[in-house]
Motif scaffolding. Structure first.
Motif, PDB file in Angstrom:
ATOM      1  N   THR A 120       0.839  -1.195   0.000  1.00  0.00           N
ATOM      2  CA  THR A 120       0.000   0.000   0.000  1.00  0.00           C
ATOM      3  C   THR A 120       0.872   1.242   0.000  1.00  0.00           C
ATOM      4  O   THR A 120       1.781   1.348   0.818  1.00  0.00           O
ATOM      5  N   HIS A 121       0.591   2.182  -0.909  1.00  0.00           N
ATOM      6  CA  HIS A 121       1.401   3.406  -0.948  1.00  0.00           C
ATOM      7  C   HIS A 121       0.978   4.381   0.147  1.00  0.00           C
ATOM      8  O   HIS A 121      -0.137   4.309   0.657  1.00  0.00           O
ATOM      9  N   ASP A 147      -2.533  -0.223  -6.397  1.00  0.00           N
ATOM     10  CA  ASP A 147      -1.374  -0.715  -5.658  1.00  0.00           C
ATOM     11  C   ASP A 147      -1.214  -2.218  -5.855  1.00  0.00           C
ATOM     12  O   ASP A 147      -2.192  -2.956  -5.940  1.00  0.00           O
ATOM     13  N   VAL A 198       6.052  -0.505  -2.654  1.00  0.00           N
ATOM     14  CA  VAL A 198       4.794  -0.820  -3.324  1.00  0.00           C
ATOM     15  C   VAL A 198       4.965  -0.654  -4.840  1.00  0.00           C
ATOM     16  O   VAL A 198       5.754   0.163  -5.291  1.00  0.00           O
ATOM     17  N   PHE A 217       2.901  -0.254  -8.725  1.00  0.00           N
ATOM     18  CA  PHE A 217       1.666   0.284  -9.289  1.00  0.00           C
ATOM     19  C   PHE A 217       1.378  -0.429 -10.601  1.00  0.00           C
ATOM     20  O   PHE A 217       2.259  -0.564 -11.444  1.00  0.00           O
TER      21      PHE A 217
END
Length: 199
Positions: free
Chosen positions: A83-84, A112, A119, A121
């Motif tokens: 998770t960003h 995410d 993390v 994307f």
């Protein structure tokens, strides 16, 4: 006289035996309070003593913000950083795609995904477009050099070169695997782009 000494000795032994028997376990409040105080103190002392510390050293390490449980843990969560960190209002992570020009950013939204060092994307959904503000600027990033501020034409050129040759590693600012953070103003125009460095 020897008989009376024996009787006296026997009587003393019998009295002592009865006295010891009477001192056995008792349910009186005094006896129970005295009987539990010492063991409780010992248990408390052992729980807080330094000798108890090594037991916690083998515990699973705590996880950094944005990370999941380490490998081998009992958790069913995925491993790695998943998770960003939340972004300020008006900013988001995007994935530029072909069609980006100095007037329009063509991109896909991202979701995410778990990564080993940070993390990741992944692009999701259909292509979208947003106009660039006339004063838009960019920031190229690299693990080999300090971030580099560029004008809109410079960041668009870099994006398009990387779309053509995604694994290009020319110069100090190689392609970033497509991760860009963008800032959007109230009118929906892109005002700034930050390339995310990858090793």
């Amino acid at each position: 006289m020897p008989v009376s000494r024996r009787l006296l000795a026997t009587a003393l032994v019998a009295t002592a035996t009865l006295g010891l028997a009477a001192c056995g376990p008792d349910n009186s409040p005094d006896q129970s309070a005295k009987g539990t105080t010492a063991p409780t103190a010992v248990a408390t002392a052992s729980a807080t003593s330094p000798a108890a510390a090594p037991a916690t050293k083998g515990a699973a390490p705590t996880t950094a913000p944005g990370a999941t449980a380490p490998a081998g843990s009992a958790s069913d969560e995925p491993e790695g950083f998943c998770t960003h960190v939340p972004l300020p209002a008006g900013q988001k992570w995007i994935y530029p795609v072909k069609g980006t020009s100095t007037t329009t950013l063509t991109y896909r939204d991202t979701k995410d995904a778990c990564g080993v060092n940070d993390v990741s994307f992944e692009p999701v959904g259909a292509d979208r477009t947003a106009a660039f503000a006339p004063t838009a600027k960019g920031h190229l990033s690299s693990v080999m050099a300090a971030p580099k501020d560029v004008d809109l034409a410079g960041v668009v050129k870099h994006i398009n070169e990387c779309l053509t040759s995604p694994h290009s590693e020319k110069g100090s600012y190689p392609c970033s695997a497509g991760d860009y953070k963008v800032a959007v103003d109230a009118s929906g125009k892109v005002t700034e782009l930050w390339e995310r460095a990858h090793s």
